[in-house]
Design a protein around this motif. Structure first.
Motif, PDB file in Angstrom:
ATOM      1  N   HIS A   1       0.778  -1.168   0.029  1.00 45.47           N
ATOM      2  CA  HIS A   1       0.169  -0.025  -0.182  1.00 45.47           C
ATOM      3  C   HIS A   1       0.971   1.209   0.015  1.00 45.47           C
ATOM      4  N   LEU A   2       1.905   1.226   0.874  1.00 44.69           N
ATOM      5  CA  LEU A   2       2.914   2.396   0.767  1.00 44.69           C
ATOM      6  C   LEU A   2       3.549   2.506  -0.838  1.00 44.69           C
ATOM      7  N   ALA A   3       4.033   1.479  -1.393  1.00 38.68           N
ATOM      8  CA  ALA A   3       4.289   1.675  -2.744  1.00 38.68           C
ATOM      9  C   ALA A   3       3.445   2.260  -3.641  1.00 38.68           C
ATOM     10  N   GLN A   4       2.247   1.738  -3.543  1.00 40.32           N
ATOM     11  CA  GLN A   4       1.154   2.247  -4.449  1.00 40.32           C
ATOM     12  C   GLN A   4       0.974   3.798  -4.089  1.00 40.32           C
ATOM     13  N   ARG A   5       1.048   4.068  -2.842  1.00 35.79           N
ATOM     14  CA  ARG A   5       0.879   5.671  -2.583  1.00 35.79           C
ATOM     15  C   ARG A   5       2.249   6.335  -3.402  1.00 35.79           C
ATOM     16  N   ALA A   6       3.308   6.083  -3.231  1.00 35.67           N
ATOM     17  CA  ALA A   6       4.527   6.509  -3.622  1.00 35.67           C
ATOM     18  C   ALA A   6       4.551   6.452  -5.191  1.00 35.67           C
ATOM     19  N   ALA A   7       3.865   5.522  -5.775  1.00 33.83           N
ATOM     20  CA  ALA A   7       3.805   5.363  -7.368  1.00 33.83           C
ATOM     21  C   ALA A   7       2.885   6.313  -7.766  1.00 33.83           C
ATOM     22  N   GLY A   8       1.790   6.893  -6.901  1.00 33.72           N
ATOM     23  CA  GLY A   8       1.160   7.913  -7.465  1.00 33.72           C
ATOM     24  C   GLY A   8       1.727   9.271  -7.599  1.00 33.72           C
ATOM     25  N   LEU A   9       3.000   9.478  -6.904  1.00 38.03           N
ATOM     26  CA  LEU A   9       3.462  10.849  -7.237  1.00 38.03           C
ATOM     27  C   LEU A   9       4.042  10.809  -8.701  1.00 38.03           C
ATOM     28  N   GLY A  10       3.949   9.732  -9.383  1.00 37.52           N
ATOM     29  CA  GLY A  10       4.413   9.584 -10.722  1.00 37.52           C
ATOM     30  C   GLY A  10       3.645  10.370 -11.748  1.00 37.52           C
ATOM     31  N   ARG A  11       2.376  10.655 -11.085  1.00 30.45           N
ATOM     32  CA  ARG A  11       1.341  11.587 -11.721  1.00 30.45           C
ATOM     33  C   ARG A  11       1.931  13.087 -11.982  1.00 30.45           C
ATOM     34  N   LEU A  12       2.686  13.411 -11.076  1.00 34.14           N
ATOM     35  CA  LEU A  12       3.242  14.805 -11.068  1.00 34.14           C
ATOM     36  C   LEU A  12       4.370  15.018 -12.128  1.00 34.14           C
TER      37      LEU A  12
ATOM     38  N   PRO B   1       3.226   3.775 -18.170  1.00 32.50           N
ATOM     39  CA  PRO B   1       1.936   4.293 -18.179  1.00 32.50           C
ATOM     40  C   PRO B   1       2.024   5.078 -16.811  1.00 32.50           C
ATOM     41  N   THR B   2       1.309   6.249 -16.854  1.00 35.13           N
ATOM     42  CA  THR B   2       1.165   7.121 -15.745  1.00 35.13           C
ATOM     43  C   THR B   2       0.195   6.294 -14.671  1.00 35.13           C
ATOM     44  N   PRO B   3       0.814   6.263 -13.324  1.00 31.66           N
ATOM     45  CA  PRO B   3      -0.228   5.467 -12.391  1.00 31.66           C
ATOM     46  C   PRO B   3      -1.486   6.366 -12.479  1.00 31.66           C
ATOM     47  N   PRO B   4      -2.639   5.467 -12.201  1.00 25.30           N
ATOM     48  CA  PRO B   4      -3.964   6.065 -12.218  1.00 25.30           C
ATOM     49  C   PRO B   4      -4.083   6.677 -10.605  1.00 25.30           C
ATOM     50  N   GLN B   5      -5.200   7.460 -10.749  1.00 23.62           N
ATOM     51  CA  GLN B   5      -5.724   8.160  -9.555  1.00 23.62           C
ATOM     52  C   GLN B   5      -6.184   7.399  -8.666  1.00 23.62           C
ATOM     53  N   GLU B   6      -6.612   6.404  -8.918  1.00 27.22           N
ATOM     54  CA  GLU B   6      -7.193   5.170  -7.975  1.00 27.22           C
ATOM     55  C   GLU B   6      -6.653   3.918  -8.449  1.00 27.22           C
ATOM     56  N   THR B   7      -6.439   3.331  -7.215  1.00 23.41           N
ATOM     57  CA  THR B   7      -5.828   1.793  -7.392  1.00 23.41           C
ATOM     58  C   THR B   7      -6.946   1.045  -7.584  1.00 23.41           C
ATOM     59  N   PHE B   8      -6.603  -0.252  -8.152  1.00 20.51           N
ATOM     60  CA  PHE B   8      -7.666  -1.336  -8.209  1.00 20.51           C
ATOM     61  C   PHE B   8      -8.455  -1.429  -6.771  1.00 20.51           C
TER      62      PHE B   8
END
Length: 509
Positions: free
Chosen positions: A455-466, A492-499
């Motif tokens: 879950h922490l990795a998913q949140r960190a990956a979300g920074l890729g949208r920046l 691909p750019t990480p989605p705003q919402e994970t699965f």
């Protein structure tokens, strides 16, 4: 035969290539891999580095795109005419699998039949030995030049270069091979070696290299063919020795087969006094009836024809008709090492139709030279690393998107994608040093084994949208080690919402 042994017994260690010693003393044909420093199985650069240059050549990509699209369309049309194509394909696969299981027996039977019909069989453990055998035979015939039928096996072992070193000139007679030879180039396709050249480029080569060529030569295909025919005719008529490959060899009758579309092969196989055939040991088929299956599969899959214009069959020698001296050189050069791999040995089923090249998106864009081997495309990506040892061609198993198109069109149903994955695994297991990739995957494995870390990795990956700034993919200029991925692949750019978040939201009660 015991496939895991990696050896086939014939000949004599002290007299390589001489079958007269087979009954008195065994020799081991199979070496671990094809030898280094001879032949055209290893490139000077990795596939990614070589492909990067090819991708910048717009003319090359245009030539390849046009040619492969044309061949694909022709193949699809003639294959669609055959109502039992799936059954033919399965028959070809089954024959090849059964043949490999008893390869030693079929090769001994082939030798006996060829010898009984007046031919001589030589066994070559590797490229060096095969080149020495052929050179010795040409010299014994008192010739200083030979004419050649298109042959992947002789390209593999760099026979032309070996003959040249011995003062013997080899004349390629296949039109595409002639273009490559005169242009001091390298083949880039199994079926059409000069596929990377267009008509204007071929005209320039002919004007520059052909003696007495008409200076008004145009790039009309008919005119180019006429120029090549005039150039080759005197060589056919004066040649005392011809060298060929073989598409198939029938063990029960000792019959060799060459299929081609131009007639140059027929000239080489009938006019000279001495004929030398270099054939990979996997080309044998047990019976004449087996040949029937492949003569239906090959032309449709290769040239998009119902049958080849020229199908030449011969067995030994016939007094007063055709060559009066025939030599068959059976080439191993790493093939028994391939046979020892229970999954990888399927690559030996290949009948060199090149259908997999014509549908491969990687080949169509990168071209054949990027593979560094005489065998390009999907089949080269699995065959070359096995012949040389995976570490000598470590980048080739990765030269694929694993889309599966190669398996779909293969006339003998070789599961190339599975072999690619298998060879990638061998390469990874052979690594003894820590690489950025291995570190990244170890970190990913640790993260995926812990829900909290994941879950922490998913949140960190979300920074890729920046970094993406609204684009669908992340920029190719990410810092190392991520840049090793993004410079050749879209990330691909990480989605705003994970699965997981979407699931929880939609199933919230």
């Amino acid at each position: 035969m015991t496939p895991t042994s990696g050896t086939l017994g014939t000949g004599s260690p002290d007299t390589p290539g001489d079958s007269r010693y087979r009954k008195s003393q065994p020799t081991f044909l199979g070496l671990p891999t094809a030898p280094r420093g001879v032949g055209h199985l290893r490139g000077d650069r990795s596939f990614p580095d070589a492909a990067r240059d090819s991708l910048r050549d717009g003319q090359l990509r245009a030539n390849l795109g046009h040619a492969t699209a044309t061949i694909r369309a022709k193949r699809a049309k003639v294959v669609g005419e055959v109502p039992d194509w799936a059954q033919l394909r399965e028959a070809g696969r089954a024959i090849k699998a059964a043949t490999m299981a008893r390869l030693d027996e079929h090769l001994i039977a082939l030798e006996e039949q060829v010898t009984a019909r007046g031919g001589t069989v030589h066994w070559a453990r590797d490229a060096t030995e095969a080149n020495a055998i052929v050179t010795r035979l040409v010299q014994a015939a008192g010739a200083d030049e030979v004419v050649k039928v298109k042959s992947m096996a002789t390209q593999e072992i760099a026979l032309n270069e070996a003959l040249e070193a011995a003062g013997i000139t080899a004349h390629e007679t296949d039109l595409a091979e002639l273009i490559v030879q005169l242009g001091e180039d390298k083949p880039s396709h199994i079926l059409v070696p000069a596929i990377h050249k267009n008509r204007a480029e071929i005209r320039e080569i002919f004007l520059r290299t052909m003696p007495a060529v008409d200076p008004a030569l145009t790039d009309e295909p008919r005119r180019l063919a006429m120029a090549a025919r005039s150039h080759l005719r005197e060589r056919f008529l004066r040649a005392r020795v011809a060298i060929s490959g073989a598409n198939f060899a029938v063990a029960e009758t000792g019959t060799l087969a060459v299929v081609e579309s131009e007639g140059n092969g027929r000239m080489c196989l009938t006019l000279p006094r001495t004929l030398i055939t270099v054939m990979g040991i996997e080309k044998v088929v047990p019976t004449w009836r087996d040949l029937e299956v492949f003569l239906q599969l090959l032309p449709r899959s290769s040239t998009g024809e119902r049958m080849n214009p020229y199908t030449s069959l011969w067995a030994g020698v016939t007094p007063g008709d055709g060559p009066q001296e025939f030599h068959l050189v059976l080439l191993d050069n790493g093939r028994t090492a391939v046979l020892a791999d229970e999954l990888g040995r399927e690559a030996l089923h290949c009948i060199r139709c090149s259908a997999c090249l014509n549908v491969c998106p990687v080949y169509e864009r990168a071209g054949g030279h990027a593979y560094g081997s005489v065998y390009p495309g999907p089949i080269g990506a699995v065959l070359s690393p096995q012949l040389t040892g995976v570490e000598d061609n470590a980048s080739l198993p990765y030269a694929s998107s694993l889309c599966g198109a190669c398996y779909d069109v293969c006339p003998v149903a070789i599961d190339i994608p599975s072999i690619l994955v298998h060879l990638r695994g061998e390469h990874v297991e052979a690594q003894t040093r820590t690489t950025p990739e291995s570190m990244a995957f170890r970190a990913l494995s640790k993260a995926m084994s812990s829900p909290r870390l994941w879950h922490l990795a998913q949140r960190a990956a979300g920074l890729g949208r920046l970094l993406a700034r609204g684009r669908a993919t992340l920029p190719a200029t990410l810092p190392p080690p991520a840049s090793h991925w993004t410079r050749t692949r879209d990330l691909p750019t990480p989605p705003q919402e994970t699965f997981t978040q979407a699931w929880a939201r939609e199933h919230r009660r």
